[in-house]
Write a protein that holds these residues in place. Structure first.
Motif, PDB file in Angstrom:
ATOM      1  N   CYS A 180       7.722   2.975   0.685  1.00 38.44           N
ATOM      2  CA  CYS A 180       7.121   3.413   1.951  1.00 38.44           C
ATOM      3  C   CYS A 180       6.104   2.398   2.455  1.00 38.44           C
ATOM      4  O   CYS A 180       6.104   2.039   3.634  1.00 38.44           O
ATOM      5  CB  CYS A 180       6.452   4.775   1.789  1.00 38.44           C
ATOM      6  SG  CYS A 180       7.603   6.139   1.894  1.00 38.44           S
ATOM      7  N   LEU A 181       5.227   1.913   1.550  1.00 36.17           N
ATOM      8  CA  LEU A 181       4.189   0.982   1.987  1.00 36.17           C
ATOM      9  C   LEU A 181       4.821  -0.323   2.477  1.00 36.17           C
ATOM     10  O   LEU A 181       4.491  -0.810   3.565  1.00 36.17           O
ATOM     11  CB  LEU A 181       3.193   0.696   0.843  1.00 36.17           C
ATOM     12  CG  LEU A 181       2.385   1.859   0.276  1.00 36.17           C
ATOM     13  CD1 LEU A 181       1.205   1.350  -0.534  1.00 36.17           C
ATOM     14  CD2 LEU A 181       1.880   2.800   1.340  1.00 36.17           C
ATOM     15  N   VAL A 182       5.740  -0.875   1.676  1.00 36.58           N
ATOM     16  CA  VAL A 182       6.376  -2.136   2.070  1.00 36.58           C
ATOM     17  C   VAL A 182       7.200  -1.926   3.348  1.00 36.58           C
ATOM     18  O   VAL A 182       7.159  -2.743   4.272  1.00 36.58           O
ATOM     19  CB  VAL A 182       7.265  -2.669   0.919  1.00 36.58           C
ATOM     20  CG1 VAL A 182       8.071  -3.866   1.376  1.00 36.58           C
ATOM     21  CG2 VAL A 182       6.400  -3.054  -0.276  1.00 36.58           C
ATOM     22  N   GLU A 227       6.704   0.219   5.719  1.00 38.37           N
ATOM     23  CA  GLU A 227       5.840   0.362   6.892  1.00 38.37           C
ATOM     24  C   GLU A 227       5.333  -0.996   7.364  1.00 38.37           C
ATOM     25  O   GLU A 227       5.300  -1.278   8.571  1.00 38.37           O
ATOM     26  CB  GLU A 227       4.653   1.284   6.579  1.00 38.37           C
ATOM     27  CG  GLU A 227       3.933   1.718   7.841  1.00 38.37           C
ATOM     28  CD  GLU A 227       2.626   2.436   7.593  1.00 38.37           C
ATOM     29  OE1 GLU A 227       2.094   2.341   6.484  1.00 38.37           O
ATOM     30  OE2 GLU A 227       2.152   3.090   8.535  1.00 38.37           O
ATOM     31  N   VAL A 228       4.956  -1.845   6.396  1.00 38.66           N
ATOM     32  CA  VAL A 228       4.487  -3.185   6.759  1.00 38.66           C
ATOM     33  C   VAL A 228       5.585  -3.941   7.509  1.00 38.66           C
ATOM     34  O   VAL A 228       5.346  -4.540   8.564  1.00 38.66           O
ATOM     35  CB  VAL A 228       4.043  -3.964   5.492  1.00 38.66           C
ATOM     36  CG1 VAL A 228       3.831  -5.440   5.817  1.00 38.66           C
ATOM     37  CG2 VAL A 228       2.759  -3.369   4.926  1.00 38.66           C
ATOM     38  N   THR A 279      10.029   7.551  -9.891  1.00 39.50           N
ATOM     39  CA  THR A 279      10.411   7.944  -8.525  1.00 39.50           C
ATOM     40  C   THR A 279       9.172   7.995  -7.643  1.00 39.50           C
ATOM     41  O   THR A 279       9.186   7.521  -6.508  1.00 39.50           O
ATOM     42  CB  THR A 279      11.115   9.318  -8.519  1.00 39.50           C
ATOM     43  OG1 THR A 279      12.196   9.279  -9.446  1.00 39.50           O
ATOM     44  CG2 THR A 279      11.659   9.654  -7.150  1.00 39.50           C
ATOM     45  N   SER A 280       8.082   8.558  -8.167  1.00 39.88           N
ATOM     46  CA  SER A 280       6.839   8.650  -7.398  1.00 39.88           C
ATOM     47  C   SER A 280       6.318   7.267  -7.010  1.00 39.88           C
ATOM     48  O   SER A 280       6.045   6.997  -5.842  1.00 39.88           O
ATOM     49  CB  SER A 280       5.759   9.372  -8.201  1.00 39.88           C
ATOM     50  OG  SER A 280       6.155  10.688  -8.457  1.00 39.88           O
ATOM     51  N   PHE A 281       6.191   6.394  -8.026  1.00 39.05           N
ATOM     52  CA  PHE A 281       5.636   5.065  -7.738  1.00 39.05           C
ATOM     53  C   PHE A 281       6.607   4.230  -6.912  1.00 39.05           C
ATOM     54  O   PHE A 281       6.189   3.483  -6.023  1.00 39.05           O
ATOM     55  CB  PHE A 281       5.252   4.361  -9.047  1.00 39.05           C
ATOM     56  CG  PHE A 281       3.958   4.866  -9.616  1.00 39.05           C
ATOM     57  CD1 PHE A 281       3.927   6.005 -10.412  1.00 39.05           C
ATOM     58  CD2 PHE A 281       2.765   4.217  -9.337  1.00 39.05           C
ATOM     59  CE1 PHE A 281       2.726   6.495 -10.921  1.00 39.05           C
ATOM     60  CE2 PHE A 281       1.555   4.696  -9.839  1.00 39.05           C
ATOM     61  CZ  PHE A 281       1.545   5.832 -10.629  1.00 39.05           C
ATOM     62  N   ALA A 284       8.899   5.344  -4.706  1.00 38.46           N
ATOM     63  CA  ALA A 284       8.919   5.833  -3.323  1.00 38.46           C
ATOM     64  C   ALA A 284       7.677   5.366  -2.586  1.00 38.46           C
ATOM     65  O   ALA A 284       7.750   4.948  -1.427  1.00 38.46           O
ATOM     66  CB  ALA A 284       9.012   7.355  -3.306  1.00 38.46           C
ATOM     67  N   THR A 285       6.531   5.416  -3.275  1.00 39.41           N
ATOM     68  CA  THR A 285       5.280   4.962  -2.644  1.00 39.41           C
ATOM     69  C   THR A 285       5.373   3.484  -2.282  1.00 39.41           C
ATOM     70  O   THR A 285       5.056   3.089  -1.155  1.00 39.41           O
ATOM     71  CB  THR A 285       4.089   5.207  -3.585  1.00 39.41           C
ATOM     72  OG1 THR A 285       4.084   6.587  -3.959  1.00 39.41           O
ATOM     73  CG2 THR A 285       2.769   4.878  -2.910  1.00 39.41           C
TER      74      THR A 285
END
Lengths: 259, 52
Positions: free
Chosen positions: B29-31, B33-34, B21-23, B25-26
């Motif tokens: 979020c990054l993809v 945002e891009v 879940t941590s990895f 979600a990260t």
């Protein structure tokens, strides 16, 4: 000012910054991809299992870099805000505007991955610990900053109001950083510090630092890209298309003054 | 390397839910945002052209 025959001030104008940022973004994006890839590889395949926390500790490889970025970006944003207020420089305010959403995202991720780590190790998703609470306030600061800007129509007023807001809020960053030392609540102390040797295996530290570098490169790339959006949105120039040459600064100032 | 099989890797010693879940979600979020910045740029350019 001219150092080594280059007019550095040239790049402080949005018109010159726009194409420069466009050329830099692919390099930072590639560096981010490469570093995050290497970091994940070391984090999952080289770093050993933790003797106390088992595999749950691997959350550290996104949690700590995200938490660090949330604080770094806030300080950076406040520095640009201060520079903007001091020099009355529009590009500095634009940087503040461009950094805020990325900072908010990393703050959210730090809190979320923290909850994912807290549940198996502390037995709770959330506690009102000093570190967690101050980090939550940082998220509210980022959101407040973005909403404050959005709520003011006059760009110059929005610039100044959000810059003051960002500067006042910077006091929370040292509170977050030292919270684990000042209050003895649940969150553990610093894993890595400048003064003491790391409390983790070398491969674990390496993976964490490589991930952090990757997040830095990602932040630079995405901030530059958002800066380009902000420039186009605020300057509203028809000539921003890919192949059009950059217009003269004086000409653009005249146009944007009338909008 | 401490993983005997792919199943073991995804199980993460019983902490799979928390770790992935941590990895996940990260990564989302990054993809995300891009993509959001990319769409904002396209919209901004379209808006600038509309003004002219």
């Amino acid at each position: 000012m001219s150092v080594m025959g280059i007019n550095w001030f040239k790049y402080s104008s949005p018109q010159a910054f726009y194409p420069l940022a466009g050329r830099l973004i692919p390099w930072f994006a590639a560096a981010a991809l490469g570093l995050i890839g290497i970091g994940l590889y070391i984090g999952f395949f080289v770093a050993p299992t933790d003797f106390q926390q088992g595999e749950a500790y691997r959350i550290i490889f996104v949690h700590v870099p995200a938490a660090w970025m949330s604080m770094f970006l806030y300080v950076l944003m406040a520095l640009w805000a201060g520079l903007g207020l001091g020099l009355n420089a529009r590009p500095s305010f634009m940087m503040t505007q461009a950094i805020a959403p990325t900072g908010a995202m990393f703050t959210f991720l730090a809190l979320l991955t923290g909850a994912m780590w807290g549940k198996p190790t502390w037995g709770a998703w959330w506690v009102w610990d000093a570190r967690l609470t101050s980090e939550l306030i940082l998220l509210f600061q980022y959101i407040g900053l973005i909403l404050l800007r959005a709520s003011i129509d006059d760009q110059r007023r929005a610039d100044r109001a959000s810059a003051v807001f960002a500067l006042v809020g910077v006091v929370n960053v040292p509170i977050i950083y030292f919270s684990v030392r000042w209050w003895n609540t649940l969150h553990q102390g610093a894993s890595v510090s400048m003064t003491a040797s790391p409390k983790m295996a070398t491969t674990m530290v390496t993976a964490m630092l490589v991930m952090m570098l990757g997040f830095w490169m990602y932040s630079i790339a995405v901030t530059l890209a958002r800066m380009r959006c902000v420039i186009v949105e605020r300057e509203r120039q028809p000539s921003w298309g890919k192949h059009a040459p950059a217009p003269d600064v004086a000409e653009v100032r005249e146009c944007s003054g009338g909008v | 390397m401490q993983w005997g099989s792919l199943t073991e890797f995804f199980a993460m010693g019983g902490y799979g839910l928390y770790v992935w879940t941590s990895f996940g979600a990260t990564a989302l979020c990054l993809v995300g945002e891009v993509l959001a910045v990319w769409r904002r740029h396209v919209a901004a350019l379209a808006g600038a052209r509309a003004v002219s």
